[in-house]
Design a protein around this motif. Structure first.
Motif, PDB file in Angstrom:
ATOM      1  N   ALA A 168       0.868  -1.178   0.000  1.00  0.00           N
ATOM      2  CA  ALA A 168       0.000   0.000   0.000  1.00  0.00           C
ATOM      3  C   ALA A 168       0.908   1.233   0.000  1.00  0.00           C
ATOM      4  N   ARG A 169       1.094   1.807  -1.172  1.00  0.00           N
ATOM      5  CA  ARG A 169       2.089   2.876  -1.312  1.00  0.00           C
ATOM      6  C   ARG A 169       1.712   4.140  -0.537  1.00  0.00           C
ATOM      7  N   ASP A 170       0.418   4.449  -0.453  1.00  0.00           N
ATOM      8  CA  ASP A 170       0.035   5.647   0.287  1.00  0.00           C
ATOM      9  C   ASP A 170       0.331   5.489   1.778  1.00  0.00           C
ATOM     10  N   LEU A 171       0.173   4.271   2.306  1.00  0.00           N
ATOM     11  CA  LEU A 171       0.489   4.040   3.715  1.00  0.00           C
ATOM     12  C   LEU A 171       1.991   4.104   3.960  1.00  0.00           C
ATOM     13  N   GLN A 172       2.775   3.621   2.998  1.00  0.00           N
ATOM     14  CA  GLN A 172       4.228   3.730   3.126  1.00  0.00           C
ATOM     15  C   GLN A 172       4.639   5.191   3.253  1.00  0.00           C
ATOM     16  N   GLN A 176       6.008   6.911   6.676  1.00  0.00           N
ATOM     17  CA  GLN A 176       7.444   7.145   6.495  1.00  0.00           C
ATOM     18  C   GLN A 176       8.311   5.937   6.835  1.00  0.00           C
ATOM     19  N   GLN A 177       7.768   4.765   6.621  1.00  0.00           N
ATOM     20  CA  GLN A 177       8.546   3.529   6.756  1.00  0.00           C
ATOM     21  C   GLN A 177       7.768   2.430   6.036  1.00  0.00           C
ATOM     22  N   PHE A 178       8.394   1.263   5.870  1.00  0.00           N
ATOM     23  CA  PHE A 178       7.798   0.226   5.039  1.00  0.00           C
ATOM     24  C   PHE A 178       6.685  -0.567   5.722  1.00  0.00           C
ATOM     25  N   PHE A 179       6.779  -0.805   7.038  1.00  0.00           N
ATOM     26  CA  PHE A 179       6.007  -1.868   7.667  1.00  0.00           C
ATOM     27  C   PHE A 179       4.499  -1.753   7.461  1.00  0.00           C
TER      28      PHE A 179
END
Length: 289
Positions: A168-172, A176-179
């Motif tokens: 989910a790119r918007d959540l990334q 401000q991190q991958f998890f």
């Protein structure tokens, strides 16, 4: 040998694929238990192959397969920016300097992210509308170890599988991190089986490919890995014990949706086909949540 976890009337059961049939394994309640049995467990299965081959078995049907490890004991270890071309496209898309990572970039996906080889990818627009794809070669650890040397790293590999690191790119971006962006339920389709390491002569020379609705979006080769499998295992194990059944997703090649012009993201009705040469293919439909 190819090992699966099969849906049965009495719950998940481990099996071995022989041609177009699946034979349920004797003496093991899960594929995790077989992996924990190590080389001795595989030798027992090999010795029993003539007996397994004499059985009628169950017709192989991908829809009846769960992920080989439906509920891993730990988070899936993932590697970011590990194909040179993908590192370039990602950094360029973010307007950053194109510079290859000097060390592996690790993050994880929780066990609840695991999905089956044909499981649905659910898009809930209240959570994210920028769901992306990532084909990856998965490595399964078979022998425990800590501070493993690069030279001995492959001794700790049990087998390989196919993984799609749905993101989910918007959540990334938001967090401000991958998890968080990598951790949504069902965002780690895996399978269709684990193939033992003896079946692949060179895991660093495999075509990896992903299609959306039949159109190729990613196509590369594991020879483009920045950090190879021995390096990943060695670095990851420094000060941290790797255990049987641990899963390492080795990274994705170029062609992800967020780095395209214009950007592309998954929509309900799409069909994802995620493939690694010599292993197999996942077929996951995308649905509205």
């Amino acid at each position: 040998m190819r090992f699966v976890t099969l849906k049965t009337a009495v719950g998940p059961r481990p099996g071995i694929v022989l041609g177009d049939r699946v034979m349920l394994l004797d003496g093991y309640q899960s594929l995790q238990a077989l992996i924990e049995a190590g080389d001795a467990g595989l030798e027992i299965v090999k010795a029993a192959l003539p007996e397994y081959q004499s059985r009628a078995g169950i017709q192989l049907n991908l829809d009846q397969l769960l992920a080989p490890l439906p509920r891993p004991l730990k988070n899936v270890f993932c590697v970011g920016l590990n194909y040179a071309a993908h590192a370039r496209e990602s950094l360029q898309a973010k307007g950053l300097e194109v510079k290859m990572p000097e060390h592996p970039v690790f993050f994880t996906k929780p066990p609840t992210a695991i999905n089956s080889p044909t499981g649905e990818i659910v898009i809930d627009p209240a959570v994210s509308e920028r769901i992306d794809w990532e084909v990856e070669l998965g490595v399964i650890i078979g022998k425990a170890g800590k501070n493993i040397s690069r030279e001995q790293a492959m001794e700790h590999v049990w087998g390989y599988t196919v993984i799609n690191d749905i993101s989910a790119r918007d959540l990334q971006t938001r967090h401000q991190q991958f998890f968080k962006g990598k951790a949504l339920d069902g965002s780690c389709p895996m399978g269709p089986w684990i193939i033992t390491k003896s079946e692949l002569t060179d895991p660093h020379n495999l075509v990896v490919r992903l299609r959306v609705n039949g159109e190729i979006k990613q196509e590369s080769n594991t020879n483009d890995l920045i950090f190879d499998i021995p390096t990943l295992i060695s670095v990851l194990s420094q000060g941290m014990t790797l255990e049987p059944g641990d899963i390492i997703a080795t990274g994705t090649p170029a062609g992800v949706g967020f780095a395209r012009t214009p950007q592309e993201f998954l929509r309900p009705g799409d069909l994802l086909e995620t493939e690694v040469e010599g292993i197999g293919m996942l077929r996951n439909p995308v649905v509205a949540g």
